[in-house]
Design a protein around this motif. Structure first.
Motif, mmCIF file in Angstrom:
data_model
loop_
_atom_site.group_PDB
_atom_site.id
_atom_site.type_symbol
_atom_site.label_atom_id
_atom_site.label_comp_id
_atom_site.label_asym_id
_atom_site.label_seq_id
_atom_site.Cartn_x
_atom_site.Cartn_y
_atom_site.Cartn_z
ATOM 1 N N GLU A 136 0.829 -1.213 0.000
ATOM 2 C CA GLU A 136 0.000 0.000 0.000
ATOM 3 C C GLU A 136 0.861 1.260 0.000
ATOM 4 O O GLU A 136 0.641 2.186 -0.790
ATOM 5 N N ARG A 137 1.829 1.289 0.899
ATOM 6 C CA ARG A 137 2.705 2.462 0.993
ATOM 7 C C ARG A 137 3.543 2.630 -0.274
ATOM 8 O O ARG A 137 3.772 3.751 -0.727
ATOM 9 N N GLY A 138 4.008 1.517 -0.826
ATOM 10 C CA GLY A 138 4.801 1.586 -2.054
ATOM 11 C C GLY A 138 3.993 2.092 -3.232
ATOM 12 O O GLY A 138 4.482 2.893 -4.043
ATOM 13 N N LYS A 139 2.753 1.690 -3.324
ATOM 14 C CA LYS A 139 1.872 2.181 -4.400
ATOM 15 C C LYS A 139 1.591 3.661 -4.209
ATOM 16 O O LYS A 139 1.619 4.435 -5.178
ATOM 17 N N ALA A 140 1.304 4.068 -2.974
ATOM 18 C CA ALA A 140 1.005 5.472 -2.690
ATOM 19 C C ALA A 140 2.197 6.372 -3.037
ATOM 20 O O ALA A 140 2.009 7.511 -3.462
ATOM 21 N N ALA A 141 3.406 5.862 -2.880
ATOM 22 C CA ALA A 141 4.613 6.630 -3.197
ATOM 23 C C ALA A 141 4.986 6.519 -4.670
ATOM 24 O O ALA A 141 5.971 7.122 -5.106
ATOM 25 N N GLY A 142 4.243 5.728 -5.431
ATOM 26 C CA GLY A 142 4.543 5.552 -6.847
ATOM 27 C C GLY A 142 5.733 4.642 -7.095
ATOM 28 O O GLY A 142 6.271 4.596 -8.194
ATOM 29 N N GLU A 143 6.142 3.899 -6.072
ATOM 30 C CA GLU A 143 7.308 3.026 -6.200
ATOM 31 C C GLU A 143 6.960 1.596 -6.584
ATOM 32 O O GLU A 143 7.853 0.814 -6.916
ATOM 33 N N LEU A 144 5.679 1.234 -6.515
ATOM 34 C CA LEU A 144 5.239 -0.126 -6.854
ATOM 35 C C LEU A 144 4.086 -0.064 -7.844
ATOM 36 O O LEU A 144 3.293 0.879 -7.835
ATOM 37 N N ARG A 145 3.994 -1.087 -8.654
ATOM 38 C CA ARG A 145 2.916 -1.180 -9.642
ATOM 39 C C ARG A 145 1.565 -1.271 -8.945
ATOM 40 O O ARG A 145 1.400 -1.987 -7.970
ATOM 41 N N GLU A 146 0.599 -0.569 -9.464
ATOM 42 C CA GLU A 146 -0.739 -0.491 -8.869
ATOM 43 C C GLU A 146 -1.470 -1.828 -8.854
ATOM 44 O O GLU A 146 -2.225 -2.111 -7.942
ATOM 45 N N GLU A 147 -1.266 -2.649 -9.882
ATOM 46 C CA GLU A 147 -2.055 -3.883 -10.011
ATOM 47 C C GLU A 147 -1.549 -5.035 -9.130
ATOM 48 O O GLU A 147 -2.192 -6.079 -9.021
ATOM 49 N N ILE A 148 -0.408 -4.859 -8.494
ATOM 50 C CA ILE A 148 0.171 -5.922 -7.665
ATOM 51 C C ILE A 148 -0.571 -6.013 -6.341
ATOM 52 O O ILE A 148 -0.885 -5.010 -5.723
ATOM 53 N N ASP A 149 -0.830 -7.250 -5.882
ATOM 54 C CA ASP A 149 -1.461 -7.429 -4.578
ATOM 55 C C ASP A 149 -0.702 -8.492 -3.784
ATOM 56 O O ASP A 149 0.257 -9.093 -4.278
ATOM 57 N N VAL A 150 -1.146 -8.696 -2.550
ATOM 58 C CA VAL A 150 -0.466 -9.639 -1.659
ATOM 59 C C VAL A 150 -0.358 -11.036 -2.278
ATOM 60 O O VAL A 150 0.732 -11.619 -2.285
ATOM 61 N N PRO A 151 -1.464 -11.615 -2.799
ATOM 62 C CA PRO A 151 -1.322 -12.961 -3.387
ATOM 63 C C PRO A 151 -0.292 -13.025 -4.520
ATOM 64 O O PRO A 151 0.404 -14.026 -4.661
ATOM 65 N N ASP A 152 -0.162 -11.943 -5.313
ATOM 66 C CA ASP A 152 0.855 -11.931 -6.375
ATOM 67 C C ASP A 152 2.252 -12.106 -5.780
ATOM 68 O O ASP A 152 3.053 -12.909 -6.258
ATOM 69 N N VAL A 153 2.534 -11.340 -4.734
ATOM 70 C CA VAL A 153 3.872 -11.390 -4.133
ATOM 71 C C VAL A 153 4.106 -12.740 -3.459
ATOM 72 O O VAL A 153 5.189 -13.322 -3.586
ATOM 73 N N ILE A 154 3.092 -13.258 -2.794
ATOM 74 C CA ILE A 154 3.227 -14.572 -2.149
ATOM 75 C C ILE A 154 3.541 -15.641 -3.204
ATOM 76 O O ILE A 154 4.410 -16.489 -2.999
ATOM 77 N N LEU A 155 2.840 -15.588 -4.329
ATOM 78 C CA LEU A 155 3.111 -16.560 -5.401
ATOM 79 C C LEU A 155 4.538 -16.414 -5.926
ATOM 80 O O LEU A 155 5.228 -17.415 -6.147
ATOM 81 N N LEU A 156 4.978 -15.186 -6.113
ATOM 82 C CA LEU A 156 6.351 -14.972 -6.576
ATOM 83 C C LEU A 156 7.366 -15.514 -5.575
ATOM 84 O O LEU A 156 8.370 -16.118 -5.960
ATOM 85 N N LEU A 157 7.096 -15.279 -4.303
ATOM 86 C CA LEU A 157 8.027 -15.739 -3.269
ATOM 87 C C LEU A 157 8.002 -17.257 -3.106
ATOM 88 O O LEU A 157 8.897 -17.827 -2.479
#
Length: 186
Positions: A136-157
């Motif tokens: 959330e904070r990364g998206k608000a700062a424009g540092e992370l892609r808007e469409e990414i969510d927790v399940p996406d990152v968990i799957l990547l990890l």
């Protein structure tokens, strides 16, 4: 008053036992077979009876180490966000997650499947919330892609679980770097 002192001593003993077990698991890269309960009791400065009073089985001790590691990981989010940009906070948090995953691999293997399910369901919402705040904070700062969510990152990890133990130290940090690079906006 004496009762309170005894409770405080018991809590301190329990905390020392968990910390010694956590350190031993980290040193052995999560190798449960190398975790000697009598050695943990001795290193924690308690008798075996004290250890077994707190943790009747190795599985109980491992579950508590897992809970401790998870709490440390979740509790790290706020200070990281205070001291770093959101993307740097996320990167540092994922680096901690790699260490957590190293311990978790051995713990998962040693905890009986039904006990693992209970432990997982009781604790993992906290991990998801912590990661969600970082995203959330990364998206608000424009540092992370808007469409990414927790399940996406968990799957990547999930790639971390496929790393052979002998290659962990070189591959795990590289996987985290690739994940972070993939989360950045184009």
């Amino acid at each position: 008053m004496a009762s309170r002192e005894r409770r405080a001593d018991a809590a301190a003993n329990r905390d020392r036992i968990v910390e010694v077990a956590r350190v031993e698991l980290s040193k052995s890269n999560g190798a449960i077979a190398e975790l000697r309960l009598h050695g943990i009791a001795k290193a924690a400065g308690v008798g075996q009876g004290t250890l077994y009073r707190h943790f009747p089985t190795r599985e109980h001790l491992l579950a508590e180490v897992y809970r401790y590691e998870l709490s440390q990981l979740v509790d790290a989010v706020a200070p990281l966000l205070e001291d770093h940009s959101p993307i740097e906070a996320l990167t540092r948090w994922l680096d901690r997650l790699v260490e957590y995953a190293r311990v978790k691999r051995g713990v998962m293997a040693a905890i009986e499947a039904s006990a693992w399910q209970n432990l997982y369901s009781d604790q993992h919402h906290r991990l998801d919330e912590a990661l969600g705040l970082l995203l959330e904070r990364g998206k608000a700062a424009g540092e992370l892609r808007e469409e990414i969510d927790v399940p996406d990152v968990i799957l990547l990890l999930g790639a971390l679980s496929r790393i052979p133990e002998t290659e962990w130290d070189t591959r795990a940090p590289r996987i985290v770097t690739v994940v972070i690079d993939g989360l950045r906006p184009h």
